[in-house]
Design an enzyme around this catalytic site. Sequence first.
Site, mmCIF file in Angstrom:
data_model
loop_
_atom_site.group_PDB
_atom_site.id
_atom_site.type_symbol
_atom_site.label_atom_id
_atom_site.label_comp_id
_atom_site.label_asym_id
_atom_site.label_seq_id
_atom_site.Cartn_x
_atom_site.Cartn_y
_atom_site.Cartn_z
ATOM 1 N N PHE A 141 13.489 7.911 -4.586
ATOM 2 C CA PHE A 141 12.917 9.167 -4.129
ATOM 3 C C PHE A 141 12.774 9.085 -2.617
ATOM 4 O O PHE A 141 11.988 8.297 -2.093
ATOM 5 C CB PHE A 141 11.556 9.474 -4.748
ATOM 6 C CG PHE A 141 11.016 10.810 -4.293
ATOM 7 C CD1 PHE A 141 11.446 11.975 -4.905
ATOM 8 C CD2 PHE A 141 10.145 10.904 -3.226
ATOM 9 C CE1 PHE A 141 10.997 13.219 -4.472
ATOM 10 C CE2 PHE A 141 9.691 12.132 -2.784
ATOM 11 C CZ PHE A 141 10.121 13.292 -3.411
ATOM 12 N N ASP A 226 12.986 2.619 3.684
ATOM 13 C CA ASP A 226 12.138 3.806 3.587
ATOM 14 C C ASP A 226 10.733 3.333 3.228
ATOM 15 O O ASP A 226 10.422 3.074 2.073
ATOM 16 C CB ASP A 226 12.695 4.758 2.527
ATOM 17 C CG ASP A 226 11.844 6.010 2.353
ATOM 18 O OD1 ASP A 226 10.677 6.018 2.811
ATOM 19 O OD2 ASP A 226 12.325 6.978 1.730
ATOM 20 N N LYS A 255 4.012 10.021 6.146
ATOM 21 C CA LYS A 255 2.752 10.072 5.412
ATOM 22 C C LYS A 255 1.574 9.516 6.200
ATOM 23 O O LYS A 255 0.996 10.209 7.015
ATOM 24 C CB LYS A 255 2.914 9.399 4.050
ATOM 25 C CG LYS A 255 3.864 10.179 3.119
ATOM 26 C CD LYS A 255 3.722 9.771 1.689
ATOM 27 C CE LYS A 255 4.726 10.496 0.793
ATOM 28 N NZ LYS A 255 4.531 11.943 0.724
#
Length: 401
Positions: A141, A226, A255
């Site tokens: 994801f 990531d 984030k």
Amino acid sequence: MSTTENAIASAEAHSAHTYHPLPVVVATAEGAWMTDVEGRRYLDMLAGYSALNFGHANRRLIDAAKAQLERVTLTSRAFHHDRFAEFCTQLADLCGMEMVLPMNTGAEAVETAVKTARKWGYRVKGVPDGMAKIIVASDNFHGRTTTIISFSTDHEARADFGPYTPGFEIVPYGDLTAMRAAMTENTVAVLLEPIQGEAGVLVPPPGYLPGVRELTRERNVLFIADEIQSGLGRTGKTFACEHEGVVPDMYVLGKALGGGIVPVSAVVSSAAVLGVYRPGEHGSTFGGNPLACAVALEVIAMLRTGEFQQRATELGDHLHQELGLLVGVGAVQTVRGRGLWAGVDIDPGHGTGREISEKLMDRRVLVKDTHGSTIRIAPPLVISKEDLDWGLEQLREVLRG
């Protein structure tokens, strides 16, 4: 109808149904606790998918944002501003890298990493134009843009959005043999989550990340990590890659970099990689804006203390010890994770992940399900041990029920 019911009904009527949120309407929040519009308090055990590593309304971050709001919030990259150079310098140093390309969201940063790897492949590695390939892992994801869902194996994220972007090879997560077989002279990068978050907090087998690092160096391929969910303290290290002693060629961050206040993301790499860009080839109006830089600089300063990494380590050890006691004696089949991050697989006979999440909500604990029978636990790193234990007791009670 109640205030909660009215708010939910209005949201259902006037917003696209791209999410299926739990039926709680948050009004205020502080630390690890949120309060809804009816005055009920809930323990946040999700932390905005790690965007709130430092908790809600963290005083240091709020003060940094307020101070910057009084000065300047946006210039666009048409001009320099007085927080930009410091932000890039400090973030590059935190990562042990040389250059930063700031963006806003995680998906923007992943898109930027993809474009960077391709441009590096053409300009530096000498891959023929239009032939660059990037290897990714199944169950990944990395976001929801058209390019990113083109290499997703999640049917819900991918269906009905074609035609899809070519240039990606998907191999099983954790399988070095498959990755080696997929590499060709046109491979420019391997893009991986060091721990797969949305897939259920999947930790790769020991030696996998070092093996990827060795293979990419051997074949002159960029290793892109990531760390949007796994980075910035969540796993007990600044970066999850550190647990295996691995330094990638490129970090993709987001984030928690925005402190739960503003969206901030970045690609961080060497001058040899990010130096391929020339003016006009990539950019973002809001990327690297003064407000974002001010908040992110405070995040970086907080991470340098090591306090949050230590808390994630100590409380994470406790979390996994307590969750481990539930495996094989009831509804819990498997527990995975690292630091203050766990995926808990529920025996389908005891309910779906959604049903367990709803029962926990009724007990004033907020988590979120994924992939049917899994719940994710990722509280803010500022949570107290007492609050964490209380939340775990609610989980035990739900699973007993």
